[in-house]
Scaffold this motif. Structure first.
Motif, PDB file in Angstrom:
ATOM      1  N   ILE A   1     -51.241  -4.831  71.270  1.00 43.81           N
ATOM      2  CA  ILE A   1     -51.233  -6.133  71.385  1.00 43.81           C
ATOM      3  C   ILE A   1     -49.995  -7.531  71.156  1.00 43.81           C
TER       4      ILE A   1
ATOM      5  N   SER B   1     -47.978  -6.494  74.152  1.00 48.33           N
ATOM      6  CA  SER B   1     -48.455  -7.556  75.485  1.00 48.33           C
ATOM      7  C   SER B   1     -48.637  -9.140  75.351  1.00 48.33           C
TER       8      SER B   1
ATOM      9  N   ARG C   1     -45.042 -10.596  76.961  1.00 52.81           N
ATOM     10  CA  ARG C   1     -45.586 -11.417  78.068  1.00 52.81           C
ATOM     11  C   ARG C   1     -46.326 -12.085  78.319  1.00 52.81           C
ATOM     12  N   ASN C   2     -47.609 -12.098  77.416  1.00 52.55           N
ATOM     13  CA  ASN C   2     -48.069 -13.566  78.555  1.00 52.55           C
ATOM     14  C   ASN C   2     -47.410 -15.045  77.462  1.00 52.55           C
TER      15      ASN C   2
ATOM     16  N   ILE D   1     -55.155  -9.839  77.422  1.00 50.83           N
ATOM     17  CA  ILE D   1     -54.099  -9.039  76.295  1.00 50.83           C
ATOM     18  C   ILE D   1     -54.908  -8.195  75.976  1.00 50.83           C
TER      19      ILE D   1
ATOM     20  N   PHE E   1     -54.132  -4.965  78.410  1.00 47.72           N
ATOM     21  CA  PHE E   1     -52.418  -4.726  78.595  1.00 47.72           C
ATOM     22  C   PHE E   1     -52.379  -4.062  77.102  1.00 47.72           C
ATOM     23  N   GLY E   2     -52.751  -4.404  76.402  1.00 47.83           N
ATOM     24  CA  GLY E   2     -52.740  -3.299  74.951  1.00 47.83           C
ATOM     25  C   GLY E   2     -52.970  -2.066  74.517  1.00 47.83           C
TER      26      GLY E   2
ATOM     27  N   MET F   1     -51.280   0.621  76.385  1.00 48.41           N
ATOM     28  CA  MET F   1     -49.895   0.783  75.847  1.00 48.41           C
ATOM     29  C   MET F   1     -50.311   1.344  75.037  1.00 48.41           C
TER      30      MET F   1
ATOM     31  N   SER G   1     -40.590 -11.075  81.720  1.00 43.97           N
ATOM     32  CA  SER G   1     -41.661 -11.377  82.049  1.00 43.97           C
ATOM     33  C   SER G   1     -42.070 -13.010  82.489  1.00 43.97           C
TER      34      SER G   1
ATOM     35  N   TYR H   1     -44.066  -3.236  83.627  1.00 44.03           N
ATOM     36  CA  TYR H   1     -44.813  -4.103  81.552  1.00 44.03           C
ATOM     37  C   TYR H   1     -44.346  -6.192  82.282  1.00 44.03           C
TER      38      TYR H   1
ATOM     39  N   GLY I   1     -47.134  -6.912  84.319  1.00 45.53           N
ATOM     40  CA  GLY I   1     -48.850  -6.358  83.301  1.00 45.53           C
ATOM     41  C   GLY I   1     -49.482  -5.050  84.390  1.00 45.53           C
TER      42      GLY I   1
ATOM     43  N   LYS J   1     -50.705  -2.766  84.717  1.00 48.67           N
ATOM     44  CA  LYS J   1     -52.262  -1.310  84.007  1.00 48.67           C
ATOM     45  C   LYS J   1     -52.053   0.517  84.648  1.00 48.67           C
TER      46      LYS J   1
END
Length: 507
Positions: A69, A72, A75-76, A232, A235-236, A239, A296, A372, A375, A377
């Protein structure tokens, strides 16, 4: 004229952020060396061993409990900051902080629940359960601090972030040493708790000073956090899977080397990795701290600007990494003698191949962050994680099986070249990214110089070998400086600094 100034400003931002975070990371390396020396003196080898085991246990829990998290979220937050309203940004940050609090509690509870197992795995007995129960507090505050660090990175608060990455380790060192001295081995975990608390306090203090995320916000229910934060979390998780697969691949590779060859070869391989990647990785990490959130923020709705940023980052990273890689090849025997012992001179060839591989890794570095930042995935899971790790294991293990210790170097270089070829093709097909003519010309020039230096390392005549390596490295350094100056206008920076100092002296 305006476009030129804007481009120069962009290059300066890349270099300045790299210098800031690179300097911060260097200070942290020095602090770790000092801590290691003092701990060795106060706690001796037993204390160092216990500290290493406890830190590794805490890092493992944190890595998995965070669920990616912290990465990710950057990026958000950066995308919302670029495209969204102030209310949307405040809401995103609140969601991230709530998620971080939840996973931090998860890390704390996991450490408590699995404390008997971790004690057994770490020390072969359950007598140290109490240490791991205390360690749960260190895990909690450190994870909370990591969350605030992600918020600051997403908001692009770079100067404060660099400051926060230096102050907590220094304060932690100054407080920990007296604790070790008074309590001995029993002070290891309390010192970790204090260091983690300082880290979280400093990060939180500077993170909450940003007025953009201090606006009044309605309370969020867990359902709302889950609904808004699913992207989030997902995507986390990708990772986290990548981290797990990477750790498994590294373990499998060292196990293969140990079984197919010897434990000594594992030691040689780890030593070569330490020398070749220590400083290069520091540069990559420093650059990514600024580059990832900036990319991002642009990648979704400003594709042309984003691709221009990727090319600019490619140019800067090549201009910095290539001379360092060539210096590594030139000074390999000296580095081995200074950092290790003469026994490790057998890895000189290995370091030369890994040094050249660093240049190809530098070329991949800016491109890979496109996935990345978007996002993506599927790309990260199947290309970066599955394909990337399987390819690395097969190539390096295969080269070692056929060519022995030097084969590890052949494999590292071959793996890096394959990475570049795959990335260039897929980035063009999937995202429409192409390297600019300027970046390509620079790459060809740098590679020609690097390959000449690399080839000279294997000449039988020592004088000719070092003469060619020194000459090509010097030419590369001059070329890098000229190219950096054309992008940054270093003379104007120096003049501005000089005028500033003169005006202060007159005043």
């Amino acid at each position: 004229m305006e476009t030129t100034q804007r481009t120069t400003s962009s290059y300066r931002k890349i270099v300045s952020s790299t210098a800031i975070f690179g300097g911060a990371q260097f200070i942290n390396v020095v602090i770790n060396i000092i801590r290691g020396k003092l701990v060795a003196f106060i706690l001796h080898s037993t204390g160092m061993g216990m500290m290493s085991l406890l830190q590794n246990a805490a890092n493992t829990v944190q890595q998995f409990a965070l669920l990616g998290i912290n990465i990710s979220a950057v990026r958000n937050i950066s995308q919302t900051d670029k495209e969204g309203s102030a209310e949307a940004l405040a809401m995103t940050v609140r969601i991230v902080r709530t998620l971080i609090f939840i996973v931090s509690c998860l890390g704390l509870l996991s450490t408590i629940v699995f404390s008997p197992l971790m004690s057994k795995l770490s020390f072969g007995t359950t007598e140290y359960v109490s240490l791991f129960l205390l360690l749960s507090l260190s895990v909690f505050v450190t994870m909370m601090g990591t969350g605030e660090m992600a918020v600051m990175q997403g908001l692009q608060r770079y100067k404060q972030l660099a400051f926060c990455s230096i102050v907590p380790p220094i304060c932690g060192l100054l407080i920990s040493i007296p604790i070790y001295y008074v309590w001995g081995i029993q002070g290891i975990v309390p010192a970790m708790i204090v260091s983690g608390a300082i880290y979280y306090t400093v990060m939180r203090f500077y993170s909450y000073r940003d007025k953009r995320v201090r606006a009044d916000r309605p309370r969020l229910t867990l359902r709302e956090v889950w609904t808004e934060g699913q992207g989030i979390i997902r995507f986390g998780l990708v990772m986290t899977i990548g981290t797990m697969v990477g750790a498994i691949t590294t373990y499998a590779l060292t196990a293969f080397i140990s079984n197919a060859g010897s434990v000594s070869d594992v030691g040689f391989y780890q030593a070569a990795n330490f020398i070749s990647m220590q400083y290069i990785s520091m540069i990559f990490t420093a650059m990514a701290t600024d580059y990832y959130p900036r990319l991002s923020a642009l990648i979704q709705n400003h594709t042309t600007e984003a691709h221009q940023l990727v090319n600019q980052q490619t140019e800067i990273v090549l201009l910095i990494v290539t001379p360092l890689a060539m210096l590594m090849i030139l000074t390999a025997p000296l580095l081995i003698t200074l950092l290790l012992t003469d026994e490790f001179l057998a890895i000189r060839t290995l370091i030369s191949f890994m040094g050249l591989a660093c240049i190809f890794k530098a070329l991949c570095f800016p491109m890979d962050y496109i996935a990345y930042a978007k996002g993506d995935k599927q790309y990260i899971l199947w290309v970066e994680t599955i394909w990337g790790n399987a390819k690395t294991f097969c190539v390096i293990a295969g080269c070692y099986y056929f060519y022995g210790l030097d084969g590890l170097g052949y494999g590292a270089l071959a793996s890096a070249i394959i990475d570049v070829m795959v990335s260039i093709v897929l980035m063009r097909l999937r995202y429409g990214f192409r390297h600019s003519a300027v970046a390509i010309r620079m790459l060809v020039t740098m590679l020609m110089l690097a390959i000449a230096c690399f080839a000279a390392a294997f000449l039988s005549d020592t004088w000719v070998s070092y003469g060619v390596m020194s000459a090509t490295t010097a030419v590369c350094m001059v070329y890098s400086f000229v190219q950096l100056n054309s992008r940054l206008d270093i003379r104007s920076i120096i003049n501005r600094f000089t005028k500033g100092r003169n005006s202060e002296e007159k005043a």
